[in-house]
Motif scaffolding. Structure first.
Motif, PDB file in Angstrom:
ATOM      1  N   UNK A   1       7.091  10.564  -3.819  1.00 15.49           N
ATOM      2  CA  UNK A   1       6.593  11.670  -4.506  1.00 15.49           C
ATOM      3  C   UNK A   1       6.440  11.145  -5.845  1.00 15.49           C
ATOM      4  N   UNK A   2       7.148  10.333  -6.495  1.00 13.96           N
ATOM      5  CA  UNK A   2       7.162   9.815  -7.887  1.00 13.96           C
ATOM      6  C   UNK A   2       5.934   8.762  -7.805  1.00 13.96           C
ATOM      7  N   UNK A   3       5.747   8.119  -6.759  1.00 20.67           N
ATOM      8  CA  UNK A   3       4.604   7.055  -6.564  1.00 20.67           C
ATOM      9  C   UNK A   3       3.586   7.345  -5.629  1.00 20.67           C
ATOM     10  N   UNK A   4       2.716   8.673  -5.761  1.00 25.64           N
ATOM     11  CA  UNK A   4       1.761   9.024  -4.998  1.00 25.64           C
ATOM     12  C   UNK A   4       0.925   8.007  -4.171  1.00 25.64           C
ATOM     13  N   UNK A   5       0.369   7.160  -5.125  1.00 22.80           N
ATOM     14  CA  UNK A   5      -0.540   6.126  -5.013  1.00 22.80           C
ATOM     15  C   UNK A   5      -0.212   5.008  -4.397  1.00 22.80           C
ATOM     16  N   UNK A   6       1.214   4.784  -4.043  1.00 26.21           N
ATOM     17  CA  UNK A   6       1.635   3.607  -3.570  1.00 26.21           C
ATOM     18  C   UNK A   6       1.763   3.874  -1.763  1.00 26.21           C
ATOM     19  N   UNK A   7       1.073   2.837  -1.170  1.00 23.42           N
ATOM     20  CA  UNK A   7       1.193   2.843   0.119  1.00 23.42           C
ATOM     21  C   UNK A   7       2.301   2.702   1.011  1.00 23.42           C
ATOM     22  N   UNK A   8       3.241   3.717   0.858  1.00 23.89           N
ATOM     23  CA  UNK A   8       4.596   3.560   1.471  1.00 23.89           C
ATOM     24  C   UNK A   8       4.704   4.534   2.725  1.00 23.89           C
ATOM     25  N   UNK A   9       5.487   4.109   3.591  1.00 24.24           N
ATOM     26  CA  UNK A   9       5.923   4.887   4.808  1.00 24.24           C
ATOM     27  C   UNK A   9       7.143   4.703   5.305  1.00 24.24           C
TER      28      UNK A   9
END
Length: 325
Positions: free
Chosen positions: A96-104
């Motif tokens: 949520x703090x890094x919404x632009x990162x492609x994390x899953x």
């Protein structure tokens, strides 16, 4: 986004063969069925297996967030391997703090590092798969280094980078180069890209693969590798041995750097003794699988002889702490 599903080698449970998708026998080493789901826009997938180390995972993710490679070209797949701490909550908070990162984040219920890594590879979508552990930090050009290496060398099937140990409580006085290797696995083969030296493989916490090579040679053997707090290993050696037998080159790239964080609990006599014992167990499992148990015992006898000579040398130099280990 376009998705491409690629059938990989089918592993036959409880057998000693595995087959091509059309049924032809390829060779030995059983286990699982994998289908690679590829996205042509994602070039490199960063796979992290984690188990009950939520604070360390967040530290790693902070270094992932600092990557210089265009986020449109990569993804990070975190595999939660039955964690019972707050891993899920802390991962969601970081996302949520890094919404632009492609994390899953995916969940793998089968306990074991090999199960978790295999699940991460199966869920990933890039043509390159880079694997690290959850007790590390990666440099800002980590993904760039692997991307550029494998993209520029068509023969590169796998690669490894530099490993720098970071001791939370300082490097202990009793540690020698020989005892540091199984605990921290420092790796540095110089400042240029080169084939990995003969007789050596990348560190398990800093390695990358071309997906087509894994389709050809299979994934990590679940009979090997950490299971919870059990210190079995050998899964990386097993996989790289299969790649080597298939003629798949492995390269070293100095641009992919990880800091391996070593806590105080890994510097105790009890941990070191358990680690060394389980290295032996791992080697025995691999020898039994490969039918080379006799050669293993011969090699171990030579290692014991060399260890005794080293201990005698340290005693002669009045360094008994190093001699005891």
């Amino acid at each position: 986004n376009e998705i491409v599903i690629v059938p990989c080698r089918i592993y036959c449970p409880r057998s000693e063969i595995f087959r091509e998708p059309d049924g032809r026998i390829f060779g030995k080493r059983p286990r699982i069925t994998i289908f690679a789901v590829m996205n042509p826009h994602i070039r490199i997938s960063h796979v992290v297996a984690t188990y009950n180390r939520s604070a360390a995972l967040v530290e790693l993710l902070r270094s992932v967030a600092a990557q210089r490679l265009d986020p449109a070209l990569w993804e990070c797949v975190v595999v939660d391997n039955r964690s019972t701490d707050d891993t899920a909550a802390r991962f969601e908070a970081f996302s949520r703090e890094h919404p632009d990162l492609p994390l899953r984040r995916i969940y793998e219920p089968k306990q074991g590092l090999s199960h978790a890594r295999n699940a991460g590879i199966a869920a990933s979508r890039g043509e390159i798969v880079a694997i690290v552990d959850d007790d590390e930090r990666i440099n800002p050009d980590f993904l760039t280094a692997y991307f550029e290496l494998i993209d520029s060398r068509p023969d590169a099937a796998s690669a490894g980078g530099k490993v720098i140990p970071v001791y939370e409580t300082g490097r202990p006085h009793w540690m020698s180069l020989y005892t540091e290797k199984p605990i921290a696995n420092p790796t540095d083969w110089g400042g240029r890209v080169r084939p990995f030296p003969d007789g050596h493989i990348p560190a398990g916490g800093n390695m990358a693969f071309r997906r087509s090579a894994l389709e050809r040679c299979g994934l990590f053997n679940p009979d090997l590798g950490r299971i919870g707090d059990r210190l079995i290993g050998g899964e990386e050696s097993d996989l790289f041995a299969r790649l080597r037998r298939a003629g798949k080159p492995c390269y070293y790239t100095p641009g992919a750097v990880i800091e391996h964080i070593i806590p105080a609990r890994k510097l105790t006599r009890d941990y070191f003794d358990r680690l060394c014992y389980n290295i032996g167990v791992s080697q025995r499992i691999r020898a039994d699988l490969d039918g080379r148990t006799g050669r293993l015992f011969l090699g171990e006898g030579m290692k014991w002889g060399a260890a005794l000579l080293l201990a005698a040398g340290y005693l002669f130099m009045l360094r008994p702490a190093k001699a005891r280990r």
